[in-house]
Design an enzyme around this catalytic site. Structure first.
Site, PDB file in Angstrom:
ATOM      1  CD  GLN A 162       0.851  -8.383  -3.389  1.00 47.74           C
ATOM      2  OE1 GLN A 162       1.929  -9.651  -2.974  1.00 47.74           O
ATOM      3  NE2 GLN A 162      -0.724  -8.522  -3.207  1.00 47.74           N
ATOM      4  N   GLY A 188      -3.837  -4.101  -4.719  1.00 46.93           N
ATOM      5  CA  GLY A 188      -5.255  -2.710  -5.041  1.00 46.93           C
ATOM      6  C   GLY A 188      -4.134  -1.512  -5.004  1.00 46.93           C
ATOM      7  CG  HIS A 189      -1.412  -1.570  -8.053  1.00 49.29           C
ATOM      8  ND1 HIS A 189      -0.769  -2.049  -8.819  1.00 49.29           N
ATOM      9  CD2 HIS A 189      -1.142  -1.759  -6.377  1.00 49.29           C
ATOM     10  CE1 HIS A 189      -0.279  -2.162  -7.867  1.00 49.29           C
ATOM     11  NE2 HIS A 189      -0.054  -2.535  -6.786  1.00 49.29           N
ATOM     12  CG  ASP A 199      -1.567  -1.387   1.373  1.00 53.36           C
ATOM     13  OD1 ASP A 199      -1.726  -1.916  -0.005  1.00 53.36           O
ATOM     14  OD2 ASP A 199      -1.553  -1.834   2.448  1.00 53.36           O
ATOM     15  CE  LYS A 203       3.295  -1.429  -4.727  1.00 47.57           C
ATOM     16  NZ  LYS A 203       2.913  -1.835  -3.533  1.00 47.57           N
TER      17      LYS A 203
HETATM   18  P1  IMP Z   1      -2.726 -12.515   0.704  1.00 41.80           P
HETATM   19  O1  IMP Z   1      -1.773 -11.704   0.285  1.00 41.80           O
HETATM   20  O2  IMP Z   1      -4.356 -12.379   1.516  1.00 41.80           O
HETATM   21  O3  IMP Z   1      -2.044 -14.596   1.686  1.00 41.80           O
HETATM   22  O4  IMP Z   1      -2.126 -11.921   3.146  1.00 41.80           O
HETATM   23  C1  IMP Z   1      -0.964 -11.913   3.453  1.00 41.80           C
HETATM   24  C2  IMP Z   1      -0.765 -10.768   4.552  1.00 41.80           C
HETATM   25  O5  IMP Z   1       0.007  -9.488   2.892  1.00 41.80           O
HETATM   26  C3  IMP Z   1      -1.548 -10.162   4.380  1.00 41.80           C
HETATM   27  O6  IMP Z   1      -1.094  -9.543   6.378  1.00 41.80           O
HETATM   28  C4  IMP Z   1      -2.303  -9.411   4.592  1.00 41.80           C
HETATM   29  O7  IMP Z   1      -3.355  -7.884   4.273  1.00 41.80           O
HETATM   30  C5  IMP Z   1      -0.516  -8.951   3.195  1.00 41.80           C
HETATM   31  N1  IMP Z   1      -1.499  -8.218   1.540  1.00 41.80           N
HETATM   32  C6  IMP Z   1      -1.537  -9.014   0.589  1.00 41.80           C
HETATM   33  N2  IMP Z   1      -1.542  -8.041  -0.254  1.00 41.80           N
HETATM   34  C7  IMP Z   1      -1.633  -6.427   0.386  1.00 41.80           C
HETATM   35  C8  IMP Z   1      -1.249  -5.308  -0.207  1.00 41.80           C
HETATM   36  O8  IMP Z   1      -1.709  -5.040  -1.293  1.00 41.80           O
HETATM   37  N3  IMP Z   1      -1.608  -4.650   0.292  1.00 41.80           N
HETATM   38  C9  IMP Z   1      -1.048  -4.459   2.128  1.00 41.80           C
HETATM   39  N4  IMP Z   1      -0.662  -5.496   1.996  1.00 41.80           N
HETATM   40  C10 IMP Z   1      -1.055  -6.925   1.499  1.00 41.80           C
END
Ligand code: IMP
Length: 430
Positions: free
Chosen positions: A229, A40-41, A13, A16
């Site tokens: 991420q 999410g962008h 977040d 980017k």
């Molecule tokens: P997963 O990717 O859904 O398996 O989540 C694993 C961890 O990564 C969790 O703490 C999510 O909140 C975090 N996470 C996954 N995608 C994002 C993102 O795009 N932004 C921020 N945190 C993320």
């Protein structure tokens, strides 16, 4: 030809999307290499807000190729919804979007497994990871396990896809019901019909993107790799196990696209002017007070994908120094600086205290990180609206000092500063 990558240096977040959109003006091919619809962008263009999850943000520019590489995991329903929403906003991906036939597919049992595992761990000893519940982890687990994974290209052969899917769903039903007897068995035939429908919609976009990227590279095109991420969520280098299931750092590019890392000329590290995190896991500079609430409110720090409130805290230079080195960052983009404009004073964490000792290295173990307390350098705030400022010299001296402290801690120069969500609200460092 040249290749640039944009990598988040915190827990995701970092905004980017805005920088990828900004850099797209100088690039022909924009490539996602990891993750899926957990990302999410948000891009604001001409007062219109576009939300992206899977599709590379470069799609908003004409005559660009937007690629989802082989390292991405695809939930076809989410992809189709995103394409439809882009179309209704006046952006038709047309022939610009290319999706790897090697990308792995997320199925309903992945959602089921993840939901049940997260619920079970929140009742057990280990805190839930706090995932986005988009099936990402279970899909990557199947990819690595190989026996129960299906790649997108396999859907082009319905008979073979059907037979494999039925076998996999029957196995998953037995496994899921043995561990969680209260769970519902899934119907393989219904899933087969549903996924054949999805595939008929997305098939025109599916191709061997590895071969395509090689051709585009050889013809002299400029590449932009868009990390999803942040590096602290990287499966190998992040705050394991509170991470995502892919290599979100620069290390994921070669495996997730088929383009060798040595082709990358510039790595741009993206940082927020403060720190946020969603989900569980240690966060030494987290604020549990009114300052944290103010940052959350001003920065609209709620998940793009899940809507969850993000945990907010001071800028952690120990963590960002680690990820700067991890990625070989050449230059920094500091995002959301305007969010801090209301604060009287600001803090930057320059070291940790661990069991009475000062440490400057980011610990590899979360058991250690959980016991670290931040050592702060306090700086004055600027208490002025900076959203209309377009040059570094016009920024208040306190804001420049804040940026100088960050770049000194990270031993890396600045490339851009963002002072608002719009494309125009960007200060390029010349
Ligand atoms: P997963 O990717 O859904 O398996 O989540 C694993 C961890 O990564 C969790 O703490 C999510 O909140 C975090 N996470 C996954 N995608 C994002 C993102 O795009 N932004 C921020 N945190 C993320």
């Amino acid at each position: 030809m040249s290749a640039t990558c944009v990598i988040g240096l915190q827990w995701g977040d970092e905004a980017k999307g805005k920088i990828v959109d900004w850099l797209t003006q100088d690039h022909d091919v924009i490539i996602r290499y990891n993750g899926g619809s957990n990302a999410g962008h948000t891009v604001v263009k001409e007062q219109k807000t576009y939300k992206f999850s899977l599709v590379p943000t470069g799609i908003l520019w004409p005559n660009r190729v937007a690629v989802l590489g082989c390292g991405v995991v695809i939930h076809p329903k989410a992809l189709i919804q995103e394409i439809d929403s882009l179309k209704s906003n006046g952006c038709n991906p047309g022939s610009s979007l290319k999706i790897s036939d090697r990308a792995h597919v997320i199925f309903p049992y992945h959602f089921q497994e993840e939901q049940l595992a997260e619920q079970a761990s929140s009742r057990g000893q280990q805190e839930a990871i706090g995932t986005t519940l988009r099936g990402i982890g279970p899909c990557y687990a199947d990819k690595v396990g190989r026996r129960h994974a299906i790649r997108l290209g396999e859907l082009a052969n319905p008979q073979r896809f059907h037979d494999r899917l039925v076998e996999i769903v029957e196995f998953k039903n037995r496994y899921i019901q043995a561990v969680w007897p209260e769970s519902q068995a899934l119907n393989p035939e219904a899933i087969f019909e549903e996924y054949c429908d999805y595939f008929s919609t997305i098939e025109p976009y599916v191709t061997d993107t590895t071969a395509l990227l090689h051709q585009l590279w050889d013809s002299g095109k400029n590449f932009l790799f868009e990390g999803a991420q942040g590096s602290l969520l990287d499966i190998d280098h992040g705050t394991y196990p509170y991470v995502t299931s892919s290599n979100s750092s620069v290390g994921g590019i070669a495996s997730g696209t088929g383009i060798p890392e040595r082709n990358i000329d510039e790595c741009i590290g993206i940082i927020k002017a403060y720190t946020t995190r969603v989900g569980g896991g240690p966060f030494p500079t987290e604020l549990h007070d009114s300052t944290g609430d103010l940052i959350r409110k001003t920065g609209k720090e709620f998940g793009t994908v899940t809507g969850r409130p993000r945990r907010c805290g001071w800028f952690d230079a120990v963590a960002a120094r680690y990820t700067t080195k991890l990625n070989g960052v050449d230059a920094l983009s500091v995002m959301l600086l305007d969010v801090l404009s209301e604060l009287d004073e600001l803090k930057i964490c320059t070291a940790y205290e661990y069991e009475g000792n000062r440490i400057e290295q980011f610990p590899g173990s979360i058991d250690v990180l959980e016991k670290c307390t931040p050592v702060y350098q306090t700086l004055p705030g600027w208490r002025k609206d900076i959203q209309d400022i377009r040059t570094l010299t016009d920024l208040p001296s306190e804001a420049r000092r804040y940026l100088d402290t960050i770049t000194a801690c990270l031993e890396t120069p600045l490339k851009l500063v963002s002072v608002g969500p719009d494309r125009k609200q960007t200060i390029p460092i010349v």
